[in-house]
Design a protein around this motif. Sequence first.
Motif, PDB file in Angstrom:
ATOM      1  N   UNK A 100     -57.239   0.363  -6.603  1.00  0.00           N
ATOM      2  CA  UNK A 100     -57.453   1.550  -5.777  1.00  0.00           C
ATOM      3  C   UNK A 100     -56.178   2.370  -5.673  1.00  0.00           C
ATOM      4  N   UNK A 101     -55.038   1.708  -5.487  1.00  0.00           N
ATOM      5  CA  UNK A 101     -53.774   2.429  -5.363  1.00  0.00           C
ATOM      6  C   UNK A 101     -53.349   3.034  -6.705  1.00  0.00           C
ATOM      7  N   UNK A 102     -53.664   2.352  -7.780  1.00  0.00           N
ATOM      8  CA  UNK A 102     -53.311   2.881  -9.103  1.00  0.00           C
ATOM      9  C   UNK A 102     -54.117   4.133  -9.439  1.00  0.00           C
ATOM     10  N   UNK A 103     -55.400   4.089  -9.140  1.00  0.00           N
ATOM     11  CA  UNK A 103     -56.283   5.183  -9.571  1.00  0.00           C
ATOM     12  C   UNK A 103     -56.478   6.263  -8.517  1.00  0.00           C
ATOM     13  N   UNK A 104     -56.225   5.917  -7.237  1.00  0.00           N
ATOM     14  CA  UNK A 104     -56.552   6.875  -6.186  1.00  0.00           C
ATOM     15  C   UNK A 104     -55.378   7.642  -5.631  1.00  0.00           C
ATOM     16  N   UNK A 105     -54.162   7.327  -6.035  1.00  0.00           N
ATOM     17  CA  UNK A 105     -53.007   8.018  -5.453  1.00  0.00           C
ATOM     18  C   UNK A 105     -52.736   9.337  -6.162  1.00  0.00           C
ATOM     19  N   UNK A 106     -52.022  10.214  -5.471  1.00  0.00           N
ATOM     20  CA  UNK A 106     -51.620  11.495  -6.062  1.00  0.00           C
ATOM     21  C   UNK A 106     -50.098  11.669  -6.076  1.00  0.00           C
ATOM     22  N   UNK A 107     -49.381  10.686  -5.491  1.00  0.00           N
ATOM     23  CA  UNK A 107     -47.927  10.826  -5.371  1.00  0.00           C
ATOM     24  C   UNK A 107     -47.157  10.141  -6.490  1.00  0.00           C
ATOM     25  N   UNK A 108     -47.839   9.216  -7.195  1.00  0.00           N
ATOM     26  CA  UNK A 108     -47.124   8.418  -8.190  1.00  0.00           C
ATOM     27  C   UNK A 108     -47.628   8.743  -9.593  1.00  0.00           C
ATOM     28  N   UNK A 109     -46.691   8.774 -10.528  1.00  0.00           N
ATOM     29  CA  UNK A 109     -47.092   8.944 -11.931  1.00  0.00           C
ATOM     30  C   UNK A 109     -47.636   7.645 -12.486  1.00  0.00           C
ATOM     31  N   UNK A 110     -47.346   6.532 -11.819  1.00  0.00           N
ATOM     32  CA  UNK A 110     -47.874   5.243 -12.228  1.00  0.00           C
ATOM     33  C   UNK A 110     -47.578   4.184 -11.190  1.00  0.00           C
ATOM     34  N   UNK A 111     -48.468   3.215 -11.044  1.00  0.00           N
ATOM     35  CA  UNK A 111     -48.270   2.065 -10.158  1.00  0.00           C
ATOM     36  C   UNK A 111     -48.507   0.816 -10.992  1.00  0.00           C
TER      37      UNK A 111
ATOM     38  N   UNK B 147     -54.206 -12.452  -2.271  1.00  0.00           N
ATOM     39  CA  UNK B 147     -53.140 -11.492  -2.551  1.00  0.00           C
ATOM     40  C   UNK B 147     -52.061 -12.185  -3.378  1.00  0.00           C
ATOM     41  N   UNK B 148     -51.803 -11.687  -4.569  1.00  0.00           N
ATOM     42  CA  UNK B 148     -50.912 -12.385  -5.501  1.00  0.00           C
ATOM     43  C   UNK B 148     -50.069 -11.431  -6.343  1.00  0.00           C
ATOM     44  N   UNK B 149     -50.127 -10.148  -6.052  1.00  0.00           N
ATOM     45  CA  UNK B 149     -49.437  -9.173  -6.881  1.00  0.00           C
ATOM     46  C   UNK B 149     -48.403  -8.378  -6.094  1.00  0.00           C
ATOM     47  N   UNK B 150     -47.251  -8.188  -6.698  1.00  0.00           N
ATOM     48  CA  UNK B 150     -46.240  -7.270  -6.179  1.00  0.00           C
ATOM     49  C   UNK B 150     -46.422  -5.930  -6.882  1.00  0.00           C
ATOM     50  N   UNK B 151     -46.306  -4.839  -6.116  1.00  0.00           N
ATOM     51  CA  UNK B 151     -46.540  -3.506  -6.679  1.00  0.00           C
ATOM     52  C   UNK B 151     -45.274  -2.660  -6.654  1.00  0.00           C
ATOM     53  N   UNK B 152     -45.103  -1.886  -7.705  1.00  0.00           N
ATOM     54  CA  UNK B 152     -44.037  -0.882  -7.774  1.00  0.00           C
ATOM     55  C   UNK B 152     -44.651   0.414  -8.274  1.00  0.00           C
ATOM     56  N   UNK B 153     -44.113   1.515  -7.805  1.00  0.00           N
ATOM     57  CA  UNK B 153     -44.605   2.821  -8.245  1.00  0.00           C
ATOM     58  C   UNK B 153     -43.462   3.723  -8.673  1.00  0.00           C
TER      59      UNK B 153
END
Length: 892
Positions: A173-184, A305-311
């Motif tokens: 959801x954060x990867x596909x739904x955000x507008x602030x990041x060029x990639x997550x 929950x098992x993933x760390x995220x960076x954007x």
Amino acid sequence: MPEWREEIRRRLASLKLAPAREAEIVEELSQHIEDRYRELLTGGATAEEAHRVALQEVNESSAEDLARGLRQVEQEAIQEPSLPGGGVAANLLGSIWQDIRYSLRMLSKNPGFTAVAVLTLALGIGANTAIFSLIDAILLRTLPVSHPESLVVLASYSRDGRVGDFGYPDYLIMRDGNRAFSGVLAASSQERIDIGRGAETEVALRKIVSTNYFSVLGVQPFLGRVFSNEDESLQVAVISNGFWKRSFGGSPSVVGKQLDLDGLPFTIVGVAPPEFLGETVGEAPDIWATVSLMPAPRRSLPGFTWLDLMGRLRSGVHAQQASLDLRLLLPQLPDSVSRGGFIDHIAMEAGERGGSGLRDSFSVPLNILMAVVAVVLLIACVNLASLQLARAATRQREIATRLALGAGRGRIVRQLVTESVLLALMGGVVGLLFAVWTERFLVSLVAGVGRAITVDLRPDIHILGFTGVISVATGVLFGLAPALQAARQGAGLGLKLNSHFLSARRRAWGLKDGLIAMQVALSVLLLVVGGLFIRTLENLKTQDLGFRAANVLSVQIGSEREYQPPWANVIVALLRRTEAIPGVDVASVSFNEILADDDSGVSGLKFDGYPPSRENQRAHANWVGPKYFETSGIPMVEGREFSLVDNSNAQRVAILNQTMARHYFGNPRAVGKRFEINKEQYEIIGVAKDAKYLDLRESNVRLVYFAALQNNSEIHSLEVRTTSSPLAVAGAVRAAVREVDPHLRIGEITTLEKRIDQKLAREFLVADFAGFFSGLTLLLVFIGIYGTLAYTVARRTNEIGIRMALGARESDVLRFVVGQGMVLAFAGLALGIVGTLGLTRFLTSLLYGVKPADTLTFVAVSFILTAVALVASYIPARRATKVDPMVALRYE
């Protein structure tokens, strides 16, 4: 004598000095030689012998001190800015080069002093370099990726604090739904696994990442390619440069080869560049695999929950805009509070330096260690400044000769400071070698026993620049004050005074005395800090943990991919097979290991008489096998522990720890009481003693134990109590696990004692280094006090001889000299205690079981420093009592 004057004029002739200036120098030097002649006569020499020795010393001075002084003055007097190729700049460089050569000659003539100074500085500078290297690698260095400044770490927060990770559906959801990041991007923590390469098997570190992992970071492959969006469902992997060289010999044909990961063939599509170790500091995966390695049903489990995220922020997007975008996305996340999960809000943290639990755990200890080694270096500077002052006093004739010949005081200062800087640079070079060894030791302490971390500690321009700057600054710091004092001496005074004569009057405190007192004061600070951390480590190690760690082997267990064995049957078979191994006393299993980083809990608890508040319905939880408490050494306070009869066919049972039993039942017995969870009734069959669960510093938490056999619970750990060394049965235990079920995966095998040491890594780091440098500080204090008093005794030999000739006893002389040393020590001790009391309060969060103003520590430090000062004062004092009064009086 006329021949003396003629000899001096002959040697001055080449300088072509003004007649008045030449006459002045001749008069000064002649007077000095005349004084020496009379001194020899007083000492019992005949006129002929005194004349010969004095003339010989003139010739020796001409060859050494006088000639050196004349050359220095000649260069300063006749060099003009008209030298070809550089003018004033060339003259300055030439003059500096002369200072360097002269300094090297002087240092080579004093190998003992040079060796002591270089080794002292090497320890101080090397320690500073080593700590700075680790700080740079863990806290300061940016990731070797494209435009790291636009990276951010996305961290999940519950209402209780930072959690950090997310579930896979949250990521999508954060990867596909955000507008602030060029990639997550998403990445799991690294895991140690057995991998297959044909018929061979080896252990490697594996990390599961999203297919946009390398593209978002901006990492280009060293060989082959990185992941693309089309690889989402493909079994492909990228390997590290180190793993490529280690396991494939650096062969370019590695692309296309296969690795067996969890029973699946993964194709190698690329090799990462050598400088890239991953997005998390301290980790260095060998293999990056796509999420296809994680079974689809498991990767999307609710609450998993098992993933760390960076954007990576889009160009022109500010942090506030991105934060607003995340707030709008939050309600859509399956693990958000609004949808029954735990994520209360999402925070953005700077990502240019990557993510790291090491940074959170070790930023404060490393900064404290940096302050400690800086103080050590300052003490070394103070110590060497004292030695330089003593050494400068023995060079009075040389310095006075150069002043008499016209050398400026600025030039004298520059020459002496050049010597100090050369010493510091030599110490810096040796210190770099010391730092390389120290860094490896530091990394092992940061990691803890039995665990590996990887940080890039190769010397780079930052490290070399730091070492160079600190070396030059150190040289100036300990060399400037002695140089200024030496140059302040007047030419006539230096030449005319007998080097063995001192006034008998009591002198006031001088620079050397102040330096020694300062050294003792700084030593108080380091010794107290070291003592507090050593006591903290001892308190943590000797506290009642609630379990017996000795002779317990811990084996991590998992299952291959989607394989789900009948856990109840596996547990029973595994325990029977393990307990049959010679040397094994008892064995059990658990969902969470003792003092591991994993934690589990339950909610919805219902106890009679307690309102259904959020606080009363939650507790930590663990699912354990029969004989778990016997195996782990946790005593039962009342009731019994689980046995084989507590299976799925029996009444649901549970065991509470003391804290949970007191919370819900107070003092009355809890055994026989009941509680409800998920509409099922559980009977409490026992109360276990409180034991450390997650951390050695934690307060006791509410913890409920469930029977693993009743819940067919998955297990992650096999605990084995042995009659001798636990590691001696590790091979047999590994074979037993594979015999019971070949589809079970064996992870880390360690002992419970080693896990405790891992938990104490931060305390070991600070205590070991603070303790080591406290010992070094005591040595420096000893050298400082001893050197100063030895110099004083040598300079005041005549005074001591007069005192003894007038009736002073050896005990009087002993008290006189020792008293001087102890006055310096007590002054420094008082100053240090006052300063330390104000500074140690900042260490409160790192201490355990000891107060910053701990009386015992301060008393012990005072006693140790007093003893060191007493010994350092006694040695030169004892030497002073051996002075022969008649020999001393002969020179008066």
